[in-house]
Design a protein around this motif. Sequence first.
Motif, mmCIF file in Angstrom:
data_model
loop_
_atom_site.group_PDB
_atom_site.id
_atom_site.type_symbol
_atom_site.label_atom_id
_atom_site.label_comp_id
_atom_site.label_asym_id
_atom_site.label_seq_id
_atom_site.Cartn_x
_atom_site.Cartn_y
_atom_site.Cartn_z
ATOM 1 N N THR A 177 0.937 -1.165 -0.020
ATOM 2 C CA THR A 177 -0.062 -0.112 0.032
ATOM 3 C C THR A 177 0.960 1.224 0.020
ATOM 4 O O THR A 177 0.414 2.327 -0.740
ATOM 5 N N ALA B 101 1.127 3.960 -3.301
ATOM 6 C CA ALA B 101 0.917 5.529 -3.089
ATOM 7 C C ALA B 101 2.076 6.159 -3.464
ATOM 8 O O ALA B 101 1.914 7.201 -4.001
ATOM 9 N N GLU C 220 -1.069 5.787 -6.491
ATOM 10 C CA GLU C 220 -2.531 5.201 -6.306
ATOM 11 C C GLU C 220 -3.030 5.861 -5.107
ATOM 12 O O GLU C 220 -2.357 6.368 -4.162
ATOM 13 N N ASN C 221 -4.391 5.892 -5.180
ATOM 14 C CA ASN C 221 -5.181 6.473 -4.126
ATOM 15 C C ASN C 221 -5.203 5.540 -2.830
ATOM 16 O O ASN C 221 -5.206 4.594 -3.036
ATOM 17 N N VAL C 222 -5.050 6.185 -1.604
ATOM 18 C CA VAL C 222 -4.869 5.549 -0.339
ATOM 19 C C VAL C 222 -6.260 5.987 0.423
ATOM 20 O O VAL C 222 -6.384 7.113 0.687
ATOM 21 N N TYR C 223 -7.002 5.050 0.873
ATOM 22 C CA TYR C 223 -8.344 5.333 1.425
ATOM 23 C C TYR C 223 -8.219 4.921 2.596
ATOM 24 O O TYR C 223 -7.292 4.499 3.250
ATOM 25 N N VAL C 224 -8.984 5.649 3.670
ATOM 26 C CA VAL C 224 -9.266 5.520 5.003
ATOM 27 C C VAL C 224 -9.115 4.267 5.706
ATOM 28 O O VAL C 224 -8.352 3.848 6.427
ATOM 29 N N GLY C 225 -9.814 3.438 4.800
ATOM 30 C CA GLY C 225 -10.110 1.938 4.991
ATOM 31 C C GLY C 225 -8.463 1.247 5.122
ATOM 32 O O GLY C 225 -8.139 0.327 5.740
ATOM 33 N N SER C 226 -7.946 1.745 4.037
ATOM 34 C CA SER C 226 -6.370 1.127 3.997
ATOM 35 C C SER C 226 -5.564 1.602 5.133
ATOM 36 O O SER C 226 -4.751 0.845 5.589
#
Length: 118
Positions: free
Chosen positions: A67, A71, A76-82
């Motif tokens: 992850t 990023a 790449e987009n990193v989301y809160v869930g990640s």
Amino acid sequence: MQSFILALIIETNSNAWIIKSVFQLLSCLFVGIFGSGVTFYLVSWVVASRGPVFSAMFAPLSLVITTILGALLLQENVYVGSLVGAAAVVCGLYMVLWGIAEDYETKAKERLITNIKT
């Protein structure tokens, strides 16, 4: 094998499987040698020196590293869930390592007491 079968199902165009450059060939060899060979060697070394718990514990850490590198290098987009998942993995690893360290200390103290009594 599962990834290979899934890739065959998803990518049905046979031209996509052709290696077209030396760079692609070297990339495949690099991933094959280091992704499999070196990883197998390191896991075997960790199991022999510290036990199977340590090698099994650090397998989820590869998801966190993937992850972060995705990023940084691939934008790449990193989301809160990640982020929450990565924090949970790191906390879980820390707790297990802390427990193992406490277990080693307890066993070392018990051995010391046993040696003093004898």
